[in-house]
Scaffold this motif. Structure first.
Motif, PDB file in Angstrom:
ATOM      1  N   GLY A  26      -9.823 -29.743  27.374  1.00  0.00           N
ATOM      2  CA  GLY A  26      -8.390 -29.967  27.483  1.00  0.00           C
ATOM      3  C   GLY A  26      -7.639 -29.583  26.217  1.00  0.00           C
ATOM      4  O   GLY A  26      -8.199 -29.440  25.137  1.00  0.00           O
ATOM      5  N   SER A  27      -6.326 -29.469  26.365  1.00  0.00           N
ATOM      6  CA  SER A  27      -5.498 -28.947  25.275  1.00  0.00           C
ATOM      7  C   SER A  27      -4.850 -30.025  24.416  1.00  0.00           C
ATOM      8  O   SER A  27      -4.152 -29.700  23.455  1.00  0.00           O
ATOM      9  CB  SER A  27      -4.403 -28.050  25.868  1.00  0.00           C
ATOM     10  OG  SER A  27      -3.597 -28.791  26.765  1.00  0.00           O
ATOM     11  N   LEU A  28      -5.028 -31.314  24.740  1.00  0.00           N
ATOM     12  CA  LEU A  28      -4.293 -32.374  24.049  1.00  0.00           C
ATOM     13  C   LEU A  28      -4.457 -32.357  22.528  1.00  0.00           C
ATOM     14  O   LEU A  28      -3.459 -32.489  21.803  1.00  0.00           O
ATOM     15  CB  LEU A  28      -4.685 -33.739  24.612  1.00  0.00           C
ATOM     16  CG  LEU A  28      -3.968 -34.945  23.979  1.00  0.00           C
ATOM     17  CD1 LEU A  28      -2.455 -34.812  24.108  1.00  0.00           C
ATOM     18  CD2 LEU A  28      -4.446 -36.250  24.602  1.00  0.00           C
ATOM     19  N   PRO A  29      -5.675 -32.194  21.968  1.00  0.00           N
ATOM     20  CA  PRO A  29      -5.781 -32.204  20.498  1.00  0.00           C
ATOM     21  C   PRO A  29      -4.922 -31.132  19.835  1.00  0.00           C
ATOM     22  O   PRO A  29      -4.265 -31.398  18.813  1.00  0.00           O
ATOM     23  CB  PRO A  29      -7.274 -31.968  20.259  1.00  0.00           C
ATOM     24  CG  PRO A  29      -7.940 -32.458  21.505  1.00  0.00           C
ATOM     25  CD  PRO A  29      -7.005 -32.110  22.620  1.00  0.00           C
ATOM     26  N   ILE A  30      -4.904 -29.946  20.420  1.00  0.00           N
ATOM     27  CA  ILE A  30      -4.104 -28.869  19.825  1.00  0.00           C
ATOM     28  C   ILE A  30      -2.617 -29.142  20.029  1.00  0.00           C
ATOM     29  O   ILE A  30      -1.796 -28.896  19.131  1.00  0.00           O
ATOM     30  CB  ILE A  30      -4.515 -27.516  20.433  1.00  0.00           C
ATOM     31  CG1 ILE A  30      -5.949 -27.181  20.015  1.00  0.00           C
ATOM     32  CG2 ILE A  30      -3.566 -26.404  19.989  1.00  0.00           C
ATOM     33  CD1 ILE A  30      -6.469 -25.886  20.598  1.00  0.00           C
ATOM     34  N   VAL A  31      -2.243 -29.665  21.201  1.00  0.00           N
ATOM     35  CA  VAL A  31      -0.836 -29.979  21.445  1.00  0.00           C
ATOM     36  C   VAL A  31      -0.341 -31.013  20.434  1.00  0.00           C
ATOM     37  O   VAL A  31       0.763 -30.881  19.875  1.00  0.00           O
ATOM     38  CB  VAL A  31      -0.636 -30.488  22.887  1.00  0.00           C
ATOM     39  CG1 VAL A  31       0.786 -31.013  23.084  1.00  0.00           C
ATOM     40  CG2 VAL A  31      -0.927 -29.380  23.893  1.00  0.00           C
ATOM     41  N   LEU A  32      -1.128 -32.052  20.179  1.00  0.00           N
ATOM     42  CA  LEU A  32      -0.740 -33.057  19.191  1.00  0.00           C
ATOM     43  C   LEU A  32      -0.506 -32.420  17.822  1.00  0.00           C
ATOM     44  O   LEU A  32       0.488 -32.728  17.132  1.00  0.00           O
ATOM     45  CB  LEU A  32      -1.828 -34.129  19.095  1.00  0.00           C
ATOM     46  CG  LEU A  32      -1.867 -35.168  20.222  1.00  0.00           C
ATOM     47  CD1 LEU A  32      -3.176 -35.958  20.163  1.00  0.00           C
ATOM     48  CD2 LEU A  32      -0.668 -36.111  20.121  1.00  0.00           C
ATOM     49  N   GLU A  33      -1.395 -31.546  17.430  1.00  0.00           N
ATOM     50  CA  GLU A  33      -1.291 -30.902  16.113  1.00  0.00           C
ATOM     51  C   GLU A  33      -0.042 -30.034  16.024  1.00  0.00           C
ATOM     52  O   GLU A  33       0.704 -30.071  15.029  1.00  0.00           O
ATOM     53  CB  GLU A  33      -2.549 -30.063  15.873  1.00  0.00           C
ATOM     54  CG  GLU A  33      -2.574 -29.372  14.520  1.00  0.00           C
ATOM     55  CD  GLU A  33      -3.847 -28.557  14.325  1.00  0.00           C
ATOM     56  OE1 GLU A  33      -3.844 -27.664  13.461  1.00  0.00           O
ATOM     57  OE2 GLU A  33      -4.834 -28.811  15.055  1.00  0.00           O
ATOM     58  N   VAL A  34       0.224 -29.260  17.074  1.00  0.00           N
ATOM     59  CA  VAL A  34       1.374 -28.348  17.058  1.00  0.00           C
ATOM     60  C   VAL A  34       2.690 -29.135  17.090  1.00  0.00           C
ATOM     61  O   VAL A  34       3.627 -28.840  16.340  1.00  0.00           O
ATOM     62  CB  VAL A  34       1.291 -27.364  18.243  1.00  0.00           C
ATOM     63  CG1 VAL A  34       2.593 -26.575  18.374  1.00  0.00           C
ATOM     64  CG2 VAL A  34       0.113 -26.418  18.074  1.00  0.00           C
ATOM     65  N   VAL A  35       2.774 -30.148  17.959  1.00  0.00           N
ATOM     66  CA  VAL A  35       4.002 -30.930  18.060  1.00  0.00           C
ATOM     67  C   VAL A  35       4.302 -31.624  16.728  1.00  0.00           C
ATOM     68  O   VAL A  35       5.455 -31.647  16.265  1.00  0.00           O
ATOM     69  CB  VAL A  35       3.900 -31.966  19.202  1.00  0.00           C
ATOM     70  CG1 VAL A  35       5.089 -32.919  19.173  1.00  0.00           C
ATOM     71  CG2 VAL A  35       3.831 -31.249  20.546  1.00  0.00           C
ATOM     72  N   ALA A  36       3.271 -32.161  16.088  1.00  0.00           N
ATOM     73  CA  ALA A  36       3.477 -32.820  14.791  1.00  0.00           C
ATOM     74  C   ALA A  36       3.989 -31.827  13.757  1.00  0.00           C
ATOM     75  O   ALA A  36       4.876 -32.146  12.948  1.00  0.00           O
ATOM     76  CB  ALA A  36       2.163 -33.450  14.326  1.00  0.00           C
ATOM     77  N   ALA A  37       3.453 -30.596  13.784  1.00  0.00           N
ATOM     78  CA  ALA A  37       3.871 -29.590  12.802  1.00  0.00           C
ATOM     79  C   ALA A  37       5.316 -29.164  13.036  1.00  0.00           C
ATOM     80  O   ALA A  37       6.110 -29.029  12.092  1.00  0.00           O
ATOM     81  CB  ALA A  37       2.937 -28.381  12.870  1.00  0.00           C
ATOM     82  N   VAL A  38       5.714 -28.964  14.315  1.00  0.00           N
ATOM     83  CA  VAL A  38       7.069 -28.504  14.610  1.00  0.00           C
ATOM     84  C   VAL A  38       8.092 -29.614  14.348  1.00  0.00           C
ATOM     85  O   VAL A  38       9.164 -29.377  13.787  1.00  0.00           O
ATOM     86  CB  VAL A  38       7.161 -28.005  16.066  1.00  0.00           C
ATOM     87  CG1 VAL A  38       8.614 -27.714  16.445  1.00  0.00           C
ATOM     88  CG2 VAL A  38       6.293 -26.759  16.260  1.00  0.00           C
TER      89      VAL A  38
END
Length: 575
Positions: free
Chosen positions: A496-508
């Protein structure tokens, strides 16, 4: 230095402008073919006049559609110009496309005459060209180009000369294409981007450089650009990504079209002595609607409307959206097509006329105005995708596959610029067939109806996976399709994509987030959502549409939508 506008041309036909250039500079080089041989404007127009005379003798009249089935070449270009010189409209018939598809196209457009270099091509002529009953909107018909349809039937878009002339002259102004400028012609003639390349060049008296037959993106194309001293190119981001950006001293203008542009592509191609533009426009609005210049370190956008083009961003009730708010793009002005050939119902569904008599095309694209009056592109409202520059409805491929009696059900997904069709067999029609044999039968069936770029890989499965709600689990199918791709080519991450989504959303957002953090409540707005889409697309290697973030809202919701990107799920969540 910005190009100086020469004024918007709207009168006459493209042939009028090209023959004027030939009168002004008959010995100027009009075309360089794939071997490096040159053709002057005098020779090009003289040969096209011969073709036009033959068509006139055969009774070709203004607004009549003439088929052209010819490989990209000087000879093909002569035939193309000859049709316009005779007053006819061009319907390009790709020699590589299935005959059944070409027959549908010629029948839809009531074609009586086909110019072809393909021996034995069986395209029955229409008895009566008057079968095509479409009232001119702004002027005579220039060309017809077919786009994908979700019902399995491609639609022929009717484009008139005033919009084409306006588009060609506006783009020549924007990209500073003047007599002597060398412009690459790389797009397949079945894609209307080729019309941009051909017509902004020849109507400006510049030189069209035909890419050699079989030319591919990468080092081969870079060698062509160097050898022919090409100055202006219009290419998809996928092609640009495959070309070395260095050692191209003559290249001064790069135009990206047909697919989303990632910021890292801008960093590669925009240089002190080279300008990079992003172009946007649907076929139904004459190829180009907006153009914007891109700069490294700045947000990617699709620019502002071309002269003579009107763009509105509206909500579901047709009301204008404020700056920063997402809405559907409506296009008005010179380039709006007459409609779809032989399909008044499809025309009425997408084209409308307001109280002031202005015609509008409902694009199905999502965008938002930025504070600087440029547009941010945010994705689609339906299941259409862009595949190697061509607009394609996944529903068309599914419809064609399910029309075969051996198919019980089918679902098509796109991963990393590849289509995969998952097919469930109908046991009443496949007794004794192996999965490999059935896949071969369906490939042959699809190949007879679909253009090559739309051909999927076919996998026979016992059943289609379902979500808890009983709908096709397209997220699981994308995962299965991604498992067949190489790492880094667009496959979704395992688990699943959740770990990467969390990282990207936090960065943006520039702040810590949890799976349940609401992106909008945390300070997000429409343009920030667009930035999230770009960042997520880069991080995951798959296109993340605007609606995925806007509807998902939280990292958990966004990840769930990415892992199961079916339109049905998005619609259900939105409700």
């Amino acid at each position: 230095m910005s190009p100086r506008p020469r004024g918007l041309a709207t009168r006459g036909t493209v042939a009028d402008l090209i023959w004027q250039r030939a009168d002004q500079a008959p010995d100027a080089v009009a075309v360089i073919d794939g071997t490096g041989a040159t053709v002057t404007y005098r020779e090009l127009t003289r040969r096209a006049d011969t073709v036009a005379g033959e068509l006139a003798a055969a009774g070709v009249a203004v607004d009549e559609v003439v088929g052209l089935c010819w490989p990209r070449s000087v000879d093909g270009l002569v035939q193309l110009l000859g049709v316009w010189r005779a007053g006819g409209a061009v319907l390009y018939l790709d020699p590589d496309w299935p005959v059944k598809r070409l027959q549908h196209m010629t029948a839809t457009c009531a074609v009586r005459h086909v110019l072809t270099a393909v021996p034995g091509l069986d395209l029955p002529a229409s008895v009566d060209a008057a079968d095509l009953k479409h009232v001119p909107i702004g002027g005579p018909l220039c060309y017809v180009v077919f786009t994908s349809g979700s019902t399995g039937t491609p639609k022929g878009v009717l484009i008139e000369h005033p919009g084409v002339v306006a588009m060609a002259t506006a783009l020549a102004d924007q990209f500073d294409v003047t007599p002597g400028t060398r412009v690459l012609q790389f797009a397949a003639w079945s894609w209307d981007a080729a019309m941009c390349e051909i017509l902004m060049t020849l109507t400006a008296g510049a030189t069209l450089v035909l890419a050699p037959a079989g030319a591919r993106a990468g080092a081969d194309l870079a060698r062509v650009l160097r050898a022919q001293q090409v100055e202006v190119v219009t290419l998809t981001p996928s092609v640009l990504a495959a070309i070395p950006a260095d050692d191209l001293p003559d290249l001064r203008t790069v135009v990206a079209v047909g697919e989303p542009v990632h910021p890292r592509l801008v960093e590669r191609w925009a240089a002190p002595q080279r300008r990079m533009f992003n172009g946007y426009g649907p076929t139904e609005a004459t190829v180009a609607v907006t153009v914007g210049e891109l700069h490294p370190g700045h947000d990617v956008h699709i620019g502002t409307p071309l002269p003579g083009v009107i763009v509105r961003v509206v909500d579901e009730h047709g009301r204008p959206r404020p700056v920063g708010a997402a809405g559907e793009v409506l296009v008005g002005g010179l380039g709006v097509a007459r409609g779809y050939a032989g399909s008044p119902a499809a025309t009425a569904a997408r084209f409308s006329t307001d109280e002031a008599g202005r015609r509008w095309y409902q694009t199905g694209d999502l965008a938002a105005w930025r504070p600087d009056d440029t547009l941010a592109f945010l994705g689609r409202t339906d299941d259409q995708i862009k595949l190697r520059g061509h607009r394609l409805a996944l529903g068309e491929v599914e419809h064609i596959l399910t029309a075969h009696p051996a198919t019980h059900a089918a679902a098509v997904v796109a991963v990393a610029n590849r289509l995969t069709a998952f097919v469930v067999a109908d046991p009443d029609h496949t007794a004794g067939q192996s999965e490999a044999e059935l896949a071969g039968v369906l490939r042959g069936h699809a190949a007879a109806l679909l253009p090559p770029f739309a051909m999927p890989d076919i996998r026979v499965v016992p059943e289609l996976p379902l979500t808890v709600g009983g709908k096709t689990d397209r997220g699981m199918l994308r995962g299965l399709a991604a498992a067949d791709t190489e790492p880094g080519d667009g496959s979704l991450p395992a688990g699943g994509s959740l770990p990467i989504v969390l990282e990207v959303v936090a960065a943006v957002l520039d702040r810590p987030v949890q799976p349940a953090t609401d992106v909008i409540d945390a300070g997000g707005h429409s343009l920030l959502v667009a930035q999230l889409c770009v960042a997520l697309s880069e991080a995951l290697g798959v296109e993340v549409p605007y609606i995925t973030v806007a509807v998902g809202r939280t990292p958990a919701g966004i990840a769930a939508a990415i892992d199961d990107p079916s339109p049905a799920r998005a619609a259900g969540s939105a409700a």
